[in-house]
Scaffold this motif. Structure first.
Motif, PDB file in Angstrom:
ATOM      1  N   UNK A   1       0.869  -1.184   0.000  1.00 11.46           N
ATOM      2  CA  UNK A   1       0.000   0.000   0.000  1.00 11.46           C
ATOM      3  C   UNK A   1       0.903   1.231   0.000  1.00 11.46           C
ATOM      4  N   UNK A   2       0.832   2.040  -1.074  1.00 11.06           N
ATOM      5  CA  UNK A   2       1.683   3.227  -1.154  1.00 11.06           C
ATOM      6  C   UNK A   2       0.961   4.462  -0.626  1.00 11.06           C
ATOM      7  N   UNK A   3       1.749   5.403  -0.161  1.00 12.80           N
ATOM      8  CA  UNK A   3       1.219   6.669   0.335  1.00 12.80           C
ATOM      9  C   UNK A   3       2.206   7.776  -0.027  1.00 12.80           C
ATOM     10  N   UNK A   4       1.702   8.999  -0.055  1.00  6.69           N
ATOM     11  CA  UNK A   4       2.539  10.157  -0.340  1.00  6.69           C
ATOM     12  C   UNK A   4       1.894  11.392   0.272  1.00  6.69           C
ATOM     13  N   UNK A   5       2.727  12.235   0.839  1.00 10.38           N
ATOM     14  CA  UNK A   5       2.277  13.526   1.351  1.00 10.38           C
ATOM     15  C   UNK A   5       3.196  14.578   0.742  1.00 10.38           C
ATOM     16  N   UNK A   6       2.610  15.510   0.002  1.00  6.46           N
ATOM     17  CA  UNK A   6       3.382  16.551  -0.673  1.00  6.46           C
ATOM     18  C   UNK A   6       2.829  17.915  -0.305  1.00  6.46           C
ATOM     19  N   UNK A   7       3.698  18.880  -0.267  1.00  2.00           N
ATOM     20  CA  UNK A   7       3.290  20.250   0.020  1.00  2.00           C
ATOM     21  C   UNK A   7       3.183  21.073  -1.252  1.00  2.00           C
ATOM     22  N   UNK A   8       2.894  22.334  -1.079  1.00  2.43           N
ATOM     23  CA  UNK A   8       2.698  23.233  -2.210  1.00  2.43           C
ATOM     24  C   UNK A   8       3.979  23.441  -3.020  1.00  2.43           C
ATOM     25  N   UNK A   9       5.131  23.204  -2.423  1.00  2.00           N
ATOM     26  CA  UNK A   9       6.410  23.410  -3.099  1.00  2.00           C
ATOM     27  C   UNK A   9       6.705  22.341  -4.149  1.00  2.00           C
ATOM     28  N   UNK A  10       5.835  21.339  -4.278  1.00  2.00           N
ATOM     29  CA  UNK A  10       6.052  20.257  -5.247  1.00  2.00           C
ATOM     30  C   UNK A  10       5.906  20.754  -6.683  1.00  2.00           C
ATOM     31  N   UNK A  11       5.155  21.823  -6.882  1.00  3.72           N
ATOM     32  CA  UNK A  11       4.940  22.351  -8.225  1.00  3.72           C
ATOM     33  C   UNK A  11       6.286  22.699  -8.871  1.00  3.72           C
ATOM     34  N   UNK A  12       6.404  22.337 -10.125  1.00  4.44           N
ATOM     35  CA  UNK A  12       7.641  22.593 -10.847  1.00  4.44           C
ATOM     36  C   UNK A  12       8.619  21.427 -10.785  1.00  4.44           C
ATOM     37  N   UNK A  13       8.288  20.408  -9.991  1.00  7.00           N
ATOM     38  CA  UNK A  13       9.167  19.245  -9.855  1.00  7.00           C
ATOM     39  C   UNK A  13       8.453  17.958 -10.256  1.00  7.00           C
ATOM     40  N   UNK A  14       7.293  18.097 -10.898  1.00  6.70           N
ATOM     41  CA  UNK A  14       6.447  16.951 -11.192  1.00  6.70           C
ATOM     42  C   UNK A  14       7.101  15.869 -12.027  1.00  6.70           C
ATOM     43  N   UNK A  15       7.765  16.243 -13.103  1.00  5.96           N
ATOM     44  CA  UNK A  15       8.360  15.240 -13.985  1.00  5.96           C
ATOM     45  C   UNK A  15       9.472  14.473 -13.272  1.00  5.96           C
ATOM     46  N   UNK A  16      10.315  15.180 -12.562  1.00  6.13           N
ATOM     47  CA  UNK A  16      11.405  14.534 -11.826  1.00  6.13           C
ATOM     48  C   UNK A  16      10.853  13.605 -10.738  1.00  6.13           C
ATOM     49  N   UNK A  17       9.814  14.062 -10.038  1.00  2.31           N
ATOM     50  CA  UNK A  17       9.205  13.236  -8.994  1.00  2.31           C
ATOM     51  C   UNK A  17       8.449  12.043  -9.588  1.00  2.31           C
ATOM     52  N   UNK A  18       7.840  12.232 -10.761  1.00  5.83           N
ATOM     53  CA  UNK A  18       7.144  11.129 -11.412  1.00  5.83           C
ATOM     54  C   UNK A  18       8.135  10.028 -11.789  1.00  5.83           C
ATOM     55  N   UNK A  19       9.262  10.403 -12.359  1.00  8.05           N
ATOM     56  CA  UNK A  19      10.290   9.414 -12.712  1.00  8.05           C
ATOM     57  C   UNK A  19      10.772   8.680 -11.458  1.00  8.05           C
ATOM     58  N   UNK A  20      11.036   9.419 -10.420  1.00 12.41           N
ATOM     59  CA  UNK A  20      11.486   8.835  -9.155  1.00 12.41           C
ATOM     60  C   UNK A  20      10.424   7.891  -8.592  1.00 12.41           C
ATOM     61  N   UNK A  21       9.165   8.316  -8.624  1.00 11.46           N
ATOM     62  CA  UNK A  21       8.070   7.508  -8.082  1.00 11.46           C
ATOM     63  C   UNK A  21       7.879   6.219  -8.873  1.00 11.46           C
ATOM     64  N   UNK A  22       7.939   6.316 -10.190  1.00 11.59           N
ATOM     65  CA  UNK A  22       7.801   5.107 -11.023  1.00 11.59           C
ATOM     66  C   UNK A  22       8.939   4.128 -10.737  1.00 11.59           C
ATOM     67  N   UNK A  23      10.146   4.659 -10.621  1.00 16.48           N
ATOM     68  CA  UNK A  23      11.305   3.817 -10.327  1.00 16.48           C
ATOM     69  C   UNK A  23      11.141   3.116  -8.982  1.00 16.48           C
ATOM     70  N   UNK A  24      10.710   3.862  -7.965  1.00  8.64           N
ATOM     71  CA  UNK A  24      10.531   3.281  -6.629  1.00  8.64           C
ATOM     72  C   UNK A  24       9.397   2.255  -6.628  1.00  8.64           C
ATOM     73  N   UNK A  25       8.342   2.507  -7.385  1.00  8.12           N
ATOM     74  CA  UNK A  25       7.228   1.571  -7.479  1.00  8.12           C
ATOM     75  C   UNK A  25       7.700   0.237  -8.080  1.00  8.12           C
ATOM     76  N   UNK A  26       8.463   0.309  -9.174  1.00  6.26           N
ATOM     77  CA  UNK A  26       8.979  -0.905  -9.810  1.00  6.26           C
ATOM     78  C   UNK A  26       9.958  -1.642  -8.903  1.00  6.26           C
ATOM     79  N   UNK A  27      10.858  -0.909  -8.262  1.00 11.38           N
ATOM     80  CA  UNK A  27      11.817  -1.541  -7.361  1.00 11.38           C
ATOM     81  C   UNK A  27      11.107  -2.194  -6.180  1.00 11.38           C
ATOM     82  N   UNK A  28      10.068  -1.555  -5.683  1.00  7.16           N
ATOM     83  CA  UNK A  28       9.311  -2.110  -4.553  1.00  7.16           C
ATOM     84  C   UNK A  28       8.639  -3.415  -4.945  1.00  7.16           C
ATOM     85  N   UNK A  29       8.021  -3.439  -6.124  1.00 11.15           N
ATOM     86  CA  UNK A  29       7.358  -4.673  -6.575  1.00 11.15           C
ATOM     87  C   UNK A  29       8.374  -5.798  -6.722  1.00 11.15           C
ATOM     88  N   UNK A  30       9.545  -5.474  -7.279  1.00 12.34           N
ATOM     89  CA  UNK A  30      10.586  -6.485  -7.469  1.00 12.34           C
ATOM     90  C   UNK A  30      11.178  -6.944  -6.136  1.00 12.34           C
TER      91      UNK A  30
END
Length: 133
Positions: free
Chosen positions: A54-83
């Motif tokens: 079960x994944x969770x995330x808490x982000x603040x207002x400062x996340x704007x402008x970092x979406x693509x970098x965070x998306x790549x990081x999140x996808x990578x962590x999701x795949x590594x977690x499943x493996x």
């Protein structure tokens, strides 16, 4: 430059616009992403039961402008977690009122599975998103 560190009690206190504190609640693995030394987002995955996370995330207002970098990081962590943990399913709970959060989990490749009626502490519904292998 973003830096990932293990989550520490109190990290959420540094995220602008958020008041939650996960002290004593966080299990499984969890990390905090820092930008210029300040916490930007906390995220993690808890074992729901064998084969399911079960994944969770808490982000603040400062996340704007970092979406693509965070998306790549999140996808990578999701795949590594499943493996790493042998999960065949990872799920996330999202408020139906939060279109932004629903969009985020969809970008991670998750699909809406169902709505749990009156699931939250205040009696509101919660949408369940999932990704399976």
């Amino acid at each position: 430059m973003m830096e990932i560190r293990a989550y520490q009690d109190g990290d959420l206190a540094g995220i602008k616009g958020k008041r939650e504190d996960l002290t004593g609640v966080v299990g499984g693995w969890s990390f905090t992403v820092h930008k210029d030394g300040e916490p930007l987002v906390c995220f993690g995955c808890d074992k729901f039961w064998d084969g399911v996370g079960h994944i969770w995330m808490v982000a603040g207002s400062e996340i704007r402008g970092h979406g693509l970098e965070l998306l790549r990081l999140s996808r990578d962590m999701l795949n590594k977690t499943m493996d790493q943990f042998g999960y065949n399913r990872i799920q996330a709970y999202v408020s139906p009122e939060s279109e932004e959060n629903a969009r985020w989990v969809k970008l991670l490749g998750m699909r809406l599975e169902c709505t749990l009626e009156k699931m939250s502490p205040d009696g509101s519904d919660i949408d369940v998103y999932k990704i399976t292998r």
